[in-house]
Design an enzyme around this catalytic site. Structure first.
Site, short mmCIF file in Angstrom:
data_model
loop_
_atom_site.label_atom_id
_atom_site.label_comp_id
_atom_site.label_asym_id
_atom_site.label_seq_id
_atom_site.Cartn_x
_atom_site.Cartn_y
_atom_site.Cartn_z
N SER A 1 0.84 -1.19 0.00
CA SER A 1 0.00 0.00 0.00
C SER A 1 0.88 1.25 0.00
CB SER A 1 -0.96 -0.04 1.19
OG SER A 1 -2.01 0.88 1.03
N HIS B 1 -7.12 -6.18 0.08
CA HIS B 1 -6.05 -5.20 0.30
C HIS B 1 -5.13 -5.58 1.45
CE1 HIS B 1 -4.20 -1.29 -0.31
NE2 HIS B 1 -4.30 -1.03 0.99
N ASP C 1 -9.12 -6.19 -4.61
CA ASP C 1 -8.67 -5.09 -3.75
C ASP C 1 -9.71 -3.97 -3.80
OD1 ASP C 1 -7.36 -2.80 -2.64
OD2 ASP C 1 -5.41 -3.68 -3.10
#
Length: 291
Positions: free
Chosen positions: A105, A274, A246
């Site tokens: 991320s 995610h 995601d």
């Protein structure tokens, strides 16, 4: 399991907590976690698998999280580039000229920054559940919230379910964090609530100031010219690891990364959202980390 060794390193005036697991002579993998995430959010199972593969693993708390130092953001605002320099300080503190860098991320954007601006410190990149650095999602998110049609040239916004979840404004605390991780996990793979809750409770217990992690959101939106550098300049061998479910960064973000970085290999993980909060998923992802 090989014993873990904790160490503090200095990144300018900010003290950074780190942990090294594995044999010091083995190739080093530095795990760079996402926004507001401590080093302990990197699953132990992922770390163990990397050690089994012959690596030593270093994970650390970003500034303003966990046991690392706090920053008065109003007085001393910082950027993603500054957070990337913290990672370089971690390498320096452990006496590493270079390491394999695996970021998830926001950590994936930090990994990109290192690949562009500190290529001699990066042996390889693994960019997980991320998006191209320098991509400004604000206009896309605003159009999505307003129900306006997407611009075909934009990367897609988060899922409607994710935007609705964030708009609900749940109060801070472990229960809200568990609900967020359930959303991040997605509907396909089973959600290991017990493991997610244990990690989130641990993170809360070791945070000097839990609210300080919100500064990462301010850093992400802060203008940083170094993020505009072309990803085509990355020379490190690169893998992109991304779930096809995601809710924050739909798969097109990973495809854009793979297209922008020369020679990058895209690994699409079926059913992954995610986060790595499904049984067996941390080991599956660990096997995709470049060494």
């Amino acid at each position: 399991m090989t014993r873990a060794h904790e160490r503090y390193v200095d990144s300018g005036p900010v003290r950074i907590w780190t942990e090294r697991i594995g044999k010091p002579d083995d190739p080093a993998v530095v795990m760079v976690m996402g926004s507001a995430a401590q080093g302990v959010s990197c699953p132990d199972a992922l770390v163990h698998r990397l050690v089994e593969r012959g690596a030593q693993v270093i994970r650390y708390d970003h500034r303003d999280t966990g046991r690392s130092g706090l920053v008065d953001f109003d007085t001393h605002p910082y950027t993603i580039g500054d957070m990337a320099r913290d990672c370089l300080a971690v390498l320096d503190g452990h006496g590493l000229d270079a390491a394999h860098v695996a970021g998830t991320s926001l950590g994936g954007m930090i990994a990109q920054w290192l690949g562009v601006h500190a290529p001699d410190r990066v042996r390889s990149l693994t960019i997980m559940s991320s998006s191209p650095m320098g991509h400004d999602p604000a206009p896309v998110w605003e159009r999505a919230r307003a129900g306006e049609p997407a611009d075909p040239d934009d990367l897609p916004p988060p899922s409607p379910e994710f935007l609705a979840h964030m708009a609900a404004g749940l109060p801070p605390g472990v229960e809200s964090d568990v609900a967020l991780f359930r959303m991040f996990n997605g509907p396909v793979r089973p959600f290991d609530e017990q493991a997610a809750r244990a990690m989130l409770e641990l993170a809360l217990s070791r945070a000097t100031d839990p609210g300080a992690a919100a500064n990462h959101n301010r850093a992400v939106w802060r203008d940083d010219p170094t993020l505009k550098a072309p990803l085509s300049s990355i020379t490190a061998p690169t893998s992109i690891v991304h779930g096809d479910r995601d809710p924050l960064y739909p798969l097109a973000h990973a495809e854009a990364l793979a297209a922008a970085i020369p020679g990058a290999v895209l690994h699409v993980v079926p059913g992954m959202g995610h986060v790595m909060t499904s049984p067996g998923l941390p080991e599956e992802v660990a096997d995709l980390v470049r060494l």
